[in-house]
Design a protein around this motif. Structure first.
Motif, short mmCIF file in Angstrom:
data_model
loop_
_atom_site.label_atom_id
_atom_site.label_comp_id
_atom_site.label_asym_id
_atom_site.label_seq_id
_atom_site.Cartn_x
_atom_site.Cartn_y
_atom_site.Cartn_z
N UNK A 124 13.83 5.55 3.74
CA UNK A 124 15.25 5.78 3.44
C UNK A 124 15.51 5.40 1.98
N UNK A 125 16.69 5.74 1.50
CA UNK A 125 17.03 5.37 0.13
C UNK A 125 17.47 3.92 0.06
N UNK A 126 17.38 3.37 -1.12
CA UNK A 126 17.83 2.00 -1.37
C UNK A 126 19.32 1.88 -1.06
N UNK A 175 14.45 -5.01 -1.68
CA UNK A 175 15.09 -3.97 -0.86
C UNK A 175 14.57 -2.57 -1.17
N UNK A 176 14.23 -2.31 -2.42
CA UNK A 176 13.69 -1.00 -2.78
C UNK A 176 12.37 -0.75 -2.04
N UNK A 230 0.87 -1.16 0.00
CA UNK A 230 0.00 0.00 0.00
C UNK A 230 0.92 1.22 0.00
N UNK A 231 0.83 2.03 -1.07
CA UNK A 231 1.79 3.11 -1.24
C UNK A 231 1.19 4.29 -1.97
N UNK A 281 7.31 11.59 -8.42
CA UNK A 281 7.32 10.22 -8.92
C UNK A 281 7.91 9.21 -7.94
N UNK A 282 8.20 9.65 -6.72
CA UNK A 282 8.75 8.75 -5.71
C UNK A 282 7.64 7.92 -5.07
N UNK A 283 7.92 6.64 -4.87
CA UNK A 283 6.97 5.76 -4.21
C UNK A 283 7.24 5.77 -2.71
#
Length: 190
Positions: free
Chosen positions: A178-180, A169-170, A59-60, A66-68
């Motif tokens: 946080x970033x990947x 991981x993404x 759920x996002x 465009x960031x999830x």
């Protein structure tokens, strides 16, 4: 029987008579969702409340860049919906996507409201479930503000191993905020 898991979930929250339980379950209908298929797309009105029989969902939201941003995951024995869109019949801010072939039981808003009227115990059930969900959200918010990214990651993989094993991981990084790349550094440090 298809409703056995739903019945178990309900009776963990409150007591239903056998008749009430059977009547309640009759309002739900099954749906199969294929991997990567959307149950709800941002901008649509959420017309269901769902109970996951099998599989896993993400759920996002997708922001203007465009960031999830993953709010949560829902696996077997979890509930899914956009409560704001469902209750207010407004455009959803959420996407609900299957991460694997999945099975859900759905109830529409009209039927849920009819159940509230015909079976007062249903209103109690969803009040109790809403309170538990609110407690879980509060605890997550506290963790997000008081724990390091590494502590949040370790908490997630320890407390949700069935979900962690189904996602990449993404998606974990998106859930943790946080970033990947940062998640890769955390994982290398373990």
């Amino acid at each position: 029987m298809i409703n056995d898991l739903l019945k178990e979930n309900i009776t963990k929250n409150i007591s239903f008579s056998t008749t009430e339980l059977e009547m309640f379950c009759r309002y739900f209908y099954p749906k199969t969702i294929k991997k990567k298929e959307f149950l709800l797309v941002q901008g649509e009105v959420c017309k269901f409340e769902g109970f996951v029989l099998d599989g896993c969902f993400r759920i996002f939201t997708i922001d203007k860049k465009g960031n999830e941003n993953t709010l949560y995951f829902a696996a077997k024995d979890w509930w899914i919906m956009d409560i704001d869109s469902f209750m207010n019949q407004s455009s959803s801010d959420l996407n609900i996507q299957a991460l694997e072939d999945s099975e859900v039981l759905l109830i529409n808003r009209t039927d849920k409201l009819a159940l509230y009227e015909s079976m007062p115990v249903v209103e109690k059930l969803f009040r109790v479930m809403s309170q538990k969900a609110l407690v879980a959200w509060q605890r997550r918010l506290i963790r997000n503000h008081s724990h390091t990214a590494k502590e949040r990651y370790l908490y997630f993989i320890e407390n949700y191993p069935n979900i962690a094993s189904k996602i990449n991981d993404k998606q974990i990084a998106s859930y943790l905020g946080i970033t990947h790349e940062f998640l890769s550094k955390i994982k290398k440090g373990n």
